[in-house]
Design a protein around this motif. Structure first.
Motif, PDB file in Angstrom:
ATOM      1  N   LEU A  41      20.929  31.724  -4.874  1.00  0.00           N
ATOM      2  CA  LEU A  41      20.978  30.267  -5.041  1.00  0.00           C
ATOM      3  C   LEU A  41      22.286  29.688  -4.504  1.00  0.00           C
ATOM      4  O   LEU A  41      22.299  28.608  -3.900  1.00  0.00           O
ATOM      5  CB  LEU A  41      20.820  29.901  -6.519  1.00  0.00           C
ATOM      6  N   ASP A  42      23.379  30.404  -4.712  1.00  0.00           N
ATOM      7  CA  ASP A  42      24.670  29.921  -4.213  1.00  0.00           C
ATOM      8  C   ASP A  42      24.692  29.811  -2.691  1.00  0.00           C
ATOM      9  O   ASP A  42      25.519  29.097  -2.126  1.00  0.00           O
ATOM     10  CB  ASP A  42      25.796  30.846  -4.680  1.00  0.00           C
ATOM     11  N   GLN A  43      23.776  30.524  -2.013  1.00  0.00           N
ATOM     12  CA  GLN A  43      23.747  30.492  -0.556  1.00  0.00           C
ATOM     13  C   GLN A  43      23.013  29.274   0.004  1.00  0.00           C
ATOM     14  O   GLN A  43      23.206  28.934   1.174  1.00  0.00           O
ATOM     15  CB  GLN A  43      23.075  31.767  -0.012  1.00  0.00           C
ATOM     16  N   TRP A  44      22.165  28.616  -0.834  1.00  0.00           N
ATOM     17  CA  TRP A  44      21.328  27.579  -0.224  1.00  0.00           C
ATOM     18  C   TRP A  44      21.152  26.306  -1.047  1.00  0.00           C
ATOM     19  O   TRP A  44      20.775  25.272  -0.488  1.00  0.00           O
ATOM     20  CB  TRP A  44      19.944  28.159   0.104  1.00  0.00           C
ATOM     21  N   TRP A  45      21.404  26.309  -2.337  1.00  0.00           N
ATOM     22  CA  TRP A  45      21.004  25.186  -3.185  1.00  0.00           C
ATOM     23  C   TRP A  45      21.714  23.871  -2.844  1.00  0.00           C
ATOM     24  O   TRP A  45      21.133  22.797  -2.946  1.00  0.00           O
ATOM     25  CB  TRP A  45      21.235  25.563  -4.646  1.00  0.00           C
ATOM     26  N   ALA A  46      22.955  23.921  -2.427  1.00  0.00           N
ATOM     27  CA  ALA A  46      23.708  22.683  -2.156  1.00  0.00           C
ATOM     28  C   ALA A  46      23.438  22.183  -0.739  1.00  0.00           C
ATOM     29  O   ALA A  46      23.455  22.957   0.213  1.00  0.00           O
ATOM     30  CB  ALA A  46      25.200  22.920  -2.342  1.00  0.00           C
ATOM     31  N   PRO A  47      23.219  20.879  -0.566  1.00  0.00           N
ATOM     32  CA  PRO A  47      23.118  20.319   0.783  1.00  0.00           C
ATOM     33  C   PRO A  47      24.494  20.299   1.447  1.00  0.00           C
ATOM     34  O   PRO A  47      25.506  20.048   0.787  1.00  0.00           O
ATOM     35  CB  PRO A  47      22.605  18.901   0.544  1.00  0.00           C
ATOM     36  N   LYS A  48      24.518  20.601   2.735  1.00  0.00           N
ATOM     37  CA  LYS A  48      25.791  20.562   3.437  1.00  0.00           C
ATOM     38  C   LYS A  48      26.326  19.133   3.489  1.00  0.00           C
ATOM     39  O   LYS A  48      25.553  18.184   3.530  1.00  0.00           O
ATOM     40  CB  LYS A  48      25.611  21.119   4.840  1.00  0.00           C
ATOM     41  N   PRO A  49      27.644  18.992   3.456  1.00  0.00           N
ATOM     42  CA  PRO A  49      28.683  20.014   3.568  1.00  0.00           C
ATOM     43  C   PRO A  49      29.112  20.622   2.231  1.00  0.00           C
ATOM     44  O   PRO A  49      30.135  21.297   2.148  1.00  0.00           O
ATOM     45  CB  PRO A  49      29.848  19.257   4.200  1.00  0.00           C
ATOM     46  N   TYR A  50      28.359  20.368   1.174  1.00  0.00           N
ATOM     47  CA  TYR A  50      28.682  20.942  -0.132  1.00  0.00           C
ATOM     48  C   TYR A  50      28.258  22.409  -0.189  1.00  0.00           C
ATOM     49  O   TYR A  50      27.468  22.874   0.631  1.00  0.00           O
ATOM     50  CB  TYR A  50      27.980  20.158  -1.244  1.00  0.00           C
ATOM     51  N   ARG A  51      28.784  23.114  -1.169  1.00  0.00           N
ATOM     52  CA  ARG A  51      28.352  24.477  -1.452  1.00  0.00           C
ATOM     53  C   ARG A  51      28.185  24.630  -2.961  1.00  0.00           C
ATOM     54  O   ARG A  51      28.734  23.846  -3.738  1.00  0.00           O
ATOM     55  CB  ARG A  51      29.358  25.502  -0.922  1.00  0.00           C
ATOM     56  N   THR A  52      27.400  25.611  -3.360  1.00  0.00           N
ATOM     57  CA  THR A  52      27.133  25.863  -4.770  1.00  0.00           C
ATOM     58  C   THR A  52      27.933  27.056  -5.252  1.00  0.00           C
ATOM     59  O   THR A  52      28.079  28.051  -4.531  1.00  0.00           O
ATOM     60  CB  THR A  52      25.638  26.137  -5.000  1.00  0.00           C
ATOM     61  N   GLU A  53      28.447  26.959  -6.474  1.00  0.00           N
ATOM     62  CA  GLU A  53      29.152  28.092  -7.086  1.00  0.00           C
ATOM     63  C   GLU A  53      28.681  28.220  -8.531  1.00  0.00           C
ATOM     64  O   GLU A  53      28.862  27.308  -9.340  1.00  0.00           O
ATOM     65  CB  GLU A  53      30.662  27.871  -7.041  1.00  0.00           C
ATOM     66  N   THR A  54      28.056  29.336  -8.850  1.00  0.00           N
ATOM     67  CA  THR A  54      27.545  29.566 -10.196  1.00  0.00           C
ATOM     68  C   THR A  54      28.654  30.034 -11.122  1.00  0.00           C
ATOM     69  O   THR A  54      29.397  30.961 -10.788  1.00  0.00           O
ATOM     70  CB  THR A  54      26.415  30.617 -10.172  1.00  0.00           C
ATOM     71  N   LYS A  55      28.752  29.390 -12.274  1.00  0.00           N
ATOM     72  CA  LYS A  55      29.674  29.856 -13.307  1.00  0.00           C
ATOM     73  C   LYS A  55      28.991  30.864 -14.221  1.00  0.00           C
ATOM     74  O   LYS A  55      29.564  31.894 -14.558  1.00  0.00           O
ATOM     75  CB  LYS A  55      30.201  28.674 -14.130  1.00  0.00           C
ATOM     76  N   SER A  56      27.748  30.580 -14.592  1.00  0.00           N
ATOM     77  CA  SER A  56      26.981  31.518 -15.417  1.00  0.00           C
ATOM     78  C   SER A  56      25.504  31.213 -15.245  1.00  0.00           C
ATOM     79  O   SER A  56      25.115  30.080 -14.942  1.00  0.00           O
ATOM     80  CB  SER A  56      27.373  31.405 -16.891  1.00  0.00           C
ATOM     81  N   MET A  57      24.679  32.251 -15.431  1.00  0.00           N
ATOM     82  CA  MET A  57      23.236  32.053 -15.371  1.00  0.00           C
ATOM     83  C   MET A  57      22.556  33.046 -16.288  1.00  0.00           C
ATOM     84  O   MET A  57      22.826  34.247 -16.239  1.00  0.00           O
ATOM     85  CB  MET A  57      22.693  32.212 -13.951  1.00  0.00           C
ATOM     86  N   ASP A  58      21.669  32.529 -17.134  1.00  0.00           N
ATOM     87  CA  ASP A  58      20.864  33.348 -18.037  1.00  0.00           C
ATOM     88  C   ASP A  58      19.421  32.912 -17.837  1.00  0.00           C
ATOM     89  O   ASP A  58      18.938  31.983 -18.487  1.00  0.00           O
ATOM     90  CB  ASP A  58      21.322  33.112 -19.483  1.00  0.00           C
ATOM     91  N   PHE A  59      18.742  33.581 -16.888  1.00  0.00           N
ATOM     92  CA  PHE A  59      17.390  33.157 -16.520  1.00  0.00           C
ATOM     93  C   PHE A  59      16.376  33.716 -17.510  1.00  0.00           C
ATOM     94  O   PHE A  59      15.819  34.800 -17.337  1.00  0.00           O
ATOM     95  CB  PHE A  59      17.055  33.585 -15.091  1.00  0.00           C
ATOM     96  N   ARG A  60      16.164  32.973 -18.550  1.00  0.00           N
ATOM     97  CA  ARG A  60      15.161  33.284 -19.568  1.00  0.00           C
ATOM     98  C   ARG A  60      14.833  31.986 -20.283  1.00  0.00           C
ATOM     99  O   ARG A  60      15.566  30.997 -20.158  1.00  0.00           O
ATOM    100  CB  ARG A  60      15.702  34.311 -20.582  1.00  0.00           C
ATOM    101  N   GLU A  61      13.728  31.972 -21.009  1.00  0.00           N
ATOM    102  CA  GLU A  61      13.379  30.785 -21.788  1.00  0.00           C
ATOM    103  C   GLU A  61      14.466  30.542 -22.827  1.00  0.00           C
ATOM    104  O   GLU A  61      14.790  31.428 -23.620  1.00  0.00           O
ATOM    105  CB  GLU A  61      12.009  30.968 -22.431  1.00  0.00           C
ATOM    106  N   GLY A  62      15.054  29.347 -22.806  1.00  0.00           N
ATOM    107  CA  GLY A  62      16.177  29.037 -23.677  1.00  0.00           C
ATOM    108  C   GLY A  62      17.527  29.317 -23.050  1.00  0.00           C
ATOM    109  O   GLY A  62      18.563  28.970 -23.615  1.00  0.00           O
ATOM    110  N   GLY A  63      17.538  29.945 -21.861  1.00  0.00           N
ATOM    111  CA  GLY A  63      18.784  30.222 -21.163  1.00  0.00           C
ATOM    112  C   GLY A  63      19.235  29.046 -20.316  1.00  0.00           C
ATOM    113  O   GLY A  63      18.581  28.001 -20.255  1.00  0.00           O
ATOM    114  N   MET A  64      20.360  29.216 -19.622  1.00  0.00           N
ATOM    115  CA  MET A  64      20.947  28.106 -18.872  1.00  0.00           C
ATOM    116  C   MET A  64      21.591  28.602 -17.586  1.00  0.00           C
ATOM    117  O   MET A  64      22.159  29.706 -17.539  1.00  0.00           O
ATOM    118  CB  MET A  64      22.020  27.403 -19.727  1.00  0.00           C
ATOM    119  N   TRP A  65      21.496  27.789 -16.549  1.00  0.00           N
ATOM    120  CA  TRP A  65      22.247  27.984 -15.307  1.00  0.00           C
ATOM    121  C   TRP A  65      23.307  26.899 -15.250  1.00  0.00           C
ATOM    122  O   TRP A  65      22.993  25.710 -15.249  1.00  0.00           O
ATOM    123  CB  TRP A  65      21.313  27.883 -14.102  1.00  0.00           C
TER     124      TRP A  65
END
Length: 324
Positions: A41-65
């Motif tokens: 996700l960090d490679q593509w989610w942000a539209p240029k010229p921005y970039r994405t940087e994940t601080k934390s991700m818990d991919f489950r029901e009730g989790g958070m990105w």
């Protein structure tokens, strides 16, 4: 973006939604991974010229990105997605919000309820997205902020990630003769290894020689953000050794979503003469094993699949017709 891929974007002001249908030239497994793996996700989610940087991700029901959109001036705009319902490789929903670096919601900004459905259609996968807002004013504010333009650029970034991930060696094999190759993955020292092998076997690299991540041509200018050190890494190289055997190699950087361990860093790659033989080899060798990618026609022209057999050996089956 490939103009043959479906992209529908419809704003419905009666129910405060944006309805999107977007097709990608890859199988379901890869597209699902691209939407649910933070390193990808960090490679593509942000539209240029921005970039994405994940601080934390818990991919489950009730989790958070929790992630930041970072401007060229290094300003961070924090967002989060609270995951609600997840059906593996089928569907997930989440409530997105602007927030601070601790995940505290900015109540002055609209929240987006995302629902994403994934459907495989042979060699492509379609993601059907509904973005819902609490009020018409929230919807109009998001549209005014450039929602369509930003999402369009991000999805084109994903097209380019897929192109880089699955770019194969069409120029390196000019006929349908069967061959067996060993495919080696390295954590960043492929070039060093293959220069060593070349000196030992006294042969030369096939085709274009050492191809790097930064050399991949893009059909648009919206190339996903890739760190300079990754651009210098080896995307693909082929070296004949003895008896007609070919060593193939690539770097597998963690920044591109790879995790290397001893045991998953080498595949036996079979390139049979016919599609029927590719199916037979895949079907029989994978009995009681673990299929990581079923045989499928890929957008780059190959009929390709991979698996780990019941003895723990990794295999790739790759048929590429030269009659097209």
């Amino acid at each position: 973006m490939n103009s043959n891929l479906q992209f529908d974007f419809i704003v419905n002001k009666e129910n405060n939604t944006v309805n999107i249908k977007r097709e990608f030239a890859a199988n379901l497994e890869l597209v699902w991974e691209a939407w649910t793996n933070p390193e990808i996700l960090d490679q593509w989610w942000a539209p240029k010229p921005y970039r994405t940087e994940t601080k934390s991700m818990d991919f489950r029901e009730g989790g958070m990105w929790l992630y930041a959109m970072i401007s060229p001036e290094n300003e961070k705009h924090w967002c989060k997605n609270d995951y609600q319902i997840i059906e593996h490789q089928k569907y997930f929903s989440g409530l997105d919000a602007f927030c601070d670096e601790n995940g505290d919601v900015n109540t002055d900004m609209p929240r987006t309820l995302w629902t994403n459905n994934f459907t495989e259609n042979g060699e492509t996968t379609t993601v059907t997205i509904v973005a819902k807002y609490e009020s018409l004013s929230d919807l109009e504010k998001i549209i005014e902020l450039g929602f369509k333009e930003g999402l369009t650029m991000a999805l084109e970034n994903l097209d380019q990630y897929i192109e880089a991930k699955f770019k194969l060696r069409k120029q390196n094999k000019t006929n349908n003769e069967a061959r067996v190759c060993s495919y080696l993955n390295f954590p960043g020292n492929t070039e060093e290894a293959f220069l060593f092998y070349r000196s030992v076997f006294k042969t030369e690299f096939i085709g274009k020689g050492i191809e790097r991540f930064g050399d991949v041509p893009s059909s648009t200018e919206n190339w996903p953000p890739v760190a300079d050190e990754v651009k210098k890494m080896v995307l693909h190289v082929e070296l004949p050794i003895v008896g007609g055997h070919i060593l193939m190699g690539t770097d597998a950087p963690k920044e591109m979503g790879f995790t290397l361990t001893s045991g998953n860093n080498m595949h036996i790659c079979l390139e049979p003469e016919t599609r029927e033989e590719a199916d037979r080899l895949f079907s029989e060798l994978s009995v009681d094993g673990t299929i990581t990618m079923p045989m499928a026609d890929m957008f780059f022209g190959s009929y390709f699949g991979e698996f780990t057999d019941k003895f723990g050996i990794n295999w790739m089956i790759n048929f590429q017709s030269r009659n097209k």
